[in-house]
Design an enzyme around this catalytic site. Structure first.
Site, mmCIF file in Angstrom:
data_model
loop_
_atom_site.group_PDB
_atom_site.id
_atom_site.type_symbol
_atom_site.label_atom_id
_atom_site.label_comp_id
_atom_site.label_asym_id
_atom_site.label_seq_id
_atom_site.Cartn_x
_atom_site.Cartn_y
_atom_site.Cartn_z
ATOM 1 N N SER A 144 -6.738 -17.180 -14.009
ATOM 2 C CA SER A 144 -5.411 -17.103 -14.589
ATOM 3 C C SER A 144 -5.471 -16.694 -16.054
ATOM 4 C CB SER A 144 -4.736 -18.471 -14.482
ATOM 5 O OG SER A 144 -3.521 -18.472 -15.183
ATOM 6 N N TYR A 157 -5.316 -27.241 -16.451
ATOM 7 C CA TYR A 157 -5.349 -25.966 -15.730
ATOM 8 C C TYR A 157 -5.776 -24.833 -16.665
ATOM 9 C CZ TYR A 157 -3.787 -21.849 -13.159
ATOM 10 O OH TYR A 157 -3.746 -20.627 -12.533
#
Length: 159
Positions: A144, A157
């Site tokens: 990501s 995350y």
């Protein structure tokens, strides 16, 4: 299991039951690669395996795997080895994220996310690497852009 693997080109795709993993499975199948589809959602992968086998004439094997579990990556590798499947491309795509402040989060859930997003990628790469080197294979790791920017309420995350 949808079909047996017989072609010399086989891609193992984690997180193949939906999203980017599902799309990547379609791309590899369209290019004539046989597939090993791995994720927790075996039913969705069985349907995908049947669809891609019918559409592209490739072989597709489904292996249920929980890469958020501490031994999940090793178990997936062992099952691929047990089935005698030579992997020519490792597509480490499985991942998840949570939203919320770290202080309010569930520690077990956070550790499982780190296991899935980070540790399992390293373990799978290390375990499959000797065979990939021998076959001049490929590794694709999806990640990501959250790793390159501030992530309010998604600190673990992003890290």
């Amino acid at each position: 299991m949808a079909a047996s693997i017989s072609s010399p080109k086989t891609a193992l795709i984690t997180g193949a039951s939906s999203g980017i993993g599902r799309a990547l499975a379609g791309c590899f199948a369209a290019d004539g690669w046989n597939l090993v589809l791995a994720a927790r959602g075996a039913a969705a992968m069985e349907a995908l395996a049947a669809e891609l086998t019918a559409r592209h004439g490739i072989g597709a094997t489904v292996i249920g795997a929980d890469l958020a579990a501490a031994d999940g990556a090793r178990a997936l590798h062992a099952e691929v080895e047990r089935r005698g499947i030579a992997v020519d491309a490792l597509v480490a795509n499985a991942g998840s994220g949570t939203y919320g402040d770290v202080r309010d989060g569930d520690l077990a859930r956070d550790v499982a996310m780190i296991q899935l997003n980070t540790v399992s990628v390293v373990v799978l790469t290390r375990l499959f690497l000797p065979g990939l080197i021998a076959r001049r294979g490929k590794i694709l790791v999806t990640a990501s852009t959250a790793a390159f920017q501030p992530c309010p309420h998604m600190a673990i995350y992003g890290a």
